[in-house]
Design a protein around this motif. Structure first.
Motif, mmCIF file in Angstrom:
data_model
loop_
_atom_site.group_PDB
_atom_site.id
_atom_site.type_symbol
_atom_site.label_atom_id
_atom_site.label_comp_id
_atom_site.label_asym_id
_atom_site.label_seq_id
_atom_site.Cartn_x
_atom_site.Cartn_y
_atom_site.Cartn_z
ATOM 1 N N THR A 174 42.238 38.978 40.686
ATOM 2 C CA THR A 174 40.986 38.869 39.921
ATOM 3 C C THR A 174 39.840 38.428 40.840
ATOM 4 O O THR A 174 38.709 38.877 40.662
ATOM 5 N N GLY A 175 40.138 37.579 41.833
ATOM 6 C CA GLY A 175 39.092 37.157 42.779
ATOM 7 C C GLY A 175 38.531 38.373 43.522
ATOM 8 O O GLY A 175 37.307 38.533 43.647
ATOM 9 N N GLN A 219 44.620 31.664 29.390
ATOM 10 C CA GLN A 219 44.815 32.964 30.060
ATOM 11 C C GLN A 219 46.298 33.336 30.095
ATOM 12 O O GLN A 219 46.657 34.505 29.935
ATOM 13 N N ARG A 261 36.827 23.291 43.671
ATOM 14 C CA ARG A 261 37.824 24.283 43.249
ATOM 15 C C ARG A 261 39.200 23.641 43.133
ATOM 16 O O ARG A 261 39.987 23.993 42.251
ATOM 17 N N ARG A 266 34.783 39.804 43.402
ATOM 18 C CA ARG A 266 33.962 39.923 44.612
ATOM 19 C C ARG A 266 33.465 41.356 44.785
ATOM 20 O O ARG A 266 32.326 41.573 45.192
ATOM 21 N N ARG A 300 33.400 32.800 53.215
ATOM 22 C CA ARG A 300 33.100 32.991 51.801
ATOM 23 C C ARG A 300 32.167 31.884 51.338
ATOM 24 O O ARG A 300 32.345 30.741 51.724
#
Ligand code: AMP
Length: 215
Positions: free
Chosen positions: A34-35, A94, A173, A39, A162
């Motif tokens: 998903t990252g 999720q 995070r 992106r 990043r």
């Protein structure tokens, strides 16, 4: 043989993306990150990308509706193939939504791999991480250096840090991970079939341990 379906869990910087890519190529699985999807959307400035960019920069989780839409599409496009999920599910909600999606699709998870790493090692790793924006190769100023400084070995593009790999964002995070993602591990542990792998070693060592755990 039925297509293999794997989830890889672990804090940001645990090496789960690297290991997911290795496992995908070893076992012929689709690597659904998903990252990476987000992106790509940010780079292409799609509507999803424009919404997600702010969350990502701040190290917060993006809204479920976006993530679920991306996941539904990715699973539908992978019909009949094996896959490995990387970066999803990240919250209990999720994980429960994924359970529903898989029931609807008549698919099941074969393995859930959790890569465990000490948070201070993660801060060191991520501060030194560099990525290729073009081909997605991952480097590290300490441990996986490029042959030509600053240039991707695979495609020659300029490697970058990043935006969410700044130290304050890394710590944020990690906090988000502890609060929201750690319960996902318990969800799968309670169900059985969770495999925990020590992620403090080198890439090859960790990969070998994952393959052993999947025997
Ligand atoms: P990653 O590359 O997996 O570390 O993801 C980078 C960023 O994308 C995260 O910090 C979140 O902002 C966002 N993201 C990725 N996957 C998810 C998800 N399953 N739920 C919410 N946000 C996500």
């Amino acid at each position: 043989m039925a297509a293999l379906h794997v989830i890889i869990l672990g804090a940001p910087g645990s090496g789960k993306g690297t290991q997911a890519a290795r496992l995908a190529s070893e076992k012929g699985l689709r690597h659904l990150s998903t990252g990476d999807m987000l992106r790509d959307a940010v780079a292409k400035k799609t509507e999803i990308g424009l919404r997600a960019a702010e969350y990502m920069r701040e190290g917060r989780l993006g809204p479920d509706e976006i993530i679920f839409a991306l996941m539904r599409e990715a699973l539908a496009a992978s019909e009949g193939s094996g896959w490995i999920l990387d970066g999803f599910p990240r919250t209990l909600a999720q994980a429960e939504e994924l359970d529903k999606m898989l029931i609807e699709r008549g698919e099941r998870i074969d393995y859930v791999i959790d890569i465990a790493v000490d948070p201070e090692l993660i801060v060191r790793r991520l501060s030194n991480r560099r990525v290729c924006p073009k081909c997605k190769a991952v480097y590290n100023l300490d441990t996986i250096r490029t042959k030509v400084p600053g240039r991707c070995d695979a495609c020659g593009a300029e490697i970058v840090k990043r935006p969410d790999d700044e130290e304050a964002t890394i710590r944020k995070r990690l906090r988000v991970y502890e609060e929201q993602t750690a319960p996902v591990i318990e969800h799968y542990r309670a169900r059985g079939g969770l495999v925990t792998v020590d992620g403090s070693g080198g890439i090859e060592e960790i990969f070998a341990e994952i393959l052993r755990a999947m025997k």
